[in-house]
Enzyme design. Structure first.
Site, PDB file in Angstrom:
ATOM      1  N   GLU A 122       0.823  -1.201   0.000  1.00  0.00           N
ATOM      2  CA  GLU A 122       0.000   0.000   0.000  1.00  0.00           C
ATOM      3  C   GLU A 122       0.866   1.264   0.000  1.00  0.00           C
ATOM      4  O   GLU A 122       0.521   2.261  -0.638  1.00  0.00           O
ATOM      5  CB  GLU A 122      -0.943  -0.019   1.199  1.00  0.00           C
ATOM      6  N   GLU A 142      -4.477  -9.429   2.930  1.00  0.00           N
ATOM      7  CA  GLU A 142      -5.317  -9.175   4.098  1.00  0.00           C
ATOM      8  C   GLU A 142      -6.504 -10.125   4.215  1.00  0.00           C
ATOM      9  O   GLU A 142      -6.878 -10.539   5.319  1.00  0.00           O
ATOM     10  CB  GLU A 142      -5.812  -7.716   4.066  1.00  0.00           C
TER      11      GLU A 142
END
Length: 268
Positions: A122, A142
């Site tokens: 990210e 995730e």
């Protein structure tokens, strides 16, 4: 010095380039809350320092850029009854983090060595340029941990590559190699073995050679106008463009060209 005592982030500056290094190689540069606090101070300094014209963000060691959130710390926080995380970092240490610093005007180059997973990926997606080692690995795993890519991965990946391919990686946590990331346009260049630093330096040299106010004006105008219709984009006022337009550098560039010399930028 124990891991609890030493800094999580190294900050160095030379020749108008700031180098920011996530410095927890023993845990593959996993980011705990203290890391985010230290990074917040670094980004504040980068933005305020007019001597800095470009930033290189990387991870210590040769195994990982960052594997994202420190999950051992997260497990301890869960056990202590801390509220769960979701999208964004408001009211949490280090806010606004790089992934939410939408007004950071300096170009940030990600130097990706090894794993860039979860929050590490990210961070990469939030950078302006990405230079990856040939063996770099990217993923947003995730969903395999009962989490979501809350630092913007779910939003940025779907904007930076075709939607179906993005959904494939987001919904399964599958890994992506450097060649695939290059093919989808997620990285600017893949460096051959031993060439990563030289390639990064070539990009930062070009950034520093460019007029600093023009660079900031272009970054601001591009990112602010991505979701705007063209007529609205042309009509928008851009802070850094107004500063560039009235600057000495706007005169220096054409003058240097006419005089057959290299321009001398002042950033004023």
């Amino acid at each position: 010095m124990s891991d609890d005592d030493r800094p999580r982030v190294r900050y160095e500056k030379k020749d108008h380039v700031a180098r920011v290094t996530l410095d927890r190689p023993e845990v593959l540069n996993a980011m705990d809350l203290r890391t985010h606090e230290e990074l917040a101070g670094v980004w504040d300094e980068v933005e305020a320092d007019d001597d800095v014209r470009a930033v290189v963000l990387t991870g210590a060691g040769d195994r990982a850029f960052s594997v994202g959130q420190d999950l051992k710390e997260r497990a301890r926080l869960d056990a202590a009854g801390e509220p769960p995380t979701t999208f964004g970092s408001r009211d949490r240490p280090g806010w606004p983090r790089l992934t939410e610093r939408f007004d950071l005007s300096k170009p940030v180059v990600a130097r990706v060595n090894g794993y860039a997973l979860g929050g590490g990926f990210e961070l990469v997606l939030a950078c302006d340029l990405v230079i990856a080692a040939h063996d770099a690995v990217f993923a947003l795993p995730e969903v395999r941990l009962g989490l979501v890519p809350g630092a913007g991965g779910a939003f940025r990946l779907a904007r930076q590559m075709p939607l179906k391919q993005a959904m494939g990686y987001l919904l399964t946590g599958r890994r992506m190699d450097a060649a695939t990331a290059l093919r989808f346009g997620l990285v600017n260049e893949v460096a051959e073995p031993g060439e990563l630093d030289r390639r990064v330096d070539e990009w930062t040299d070009d950034l520093v050679r460019s007029a600093p106010l023009a660079v900031r004006a272009v970054k601001e105008s591009v990112l602010r106008s991505l979701d705007q219709p063209l007529p609205e984009a042309f009509a928008t006022r851009y802070v850094w463009e107004e500063r560039r337009m009235r600057s000495g550098d706007a005169v220096e560039g054409p003058r240097a060209f006419a005089e057959h010399r290299e321009p001398v930028w002042t950033g004023r």
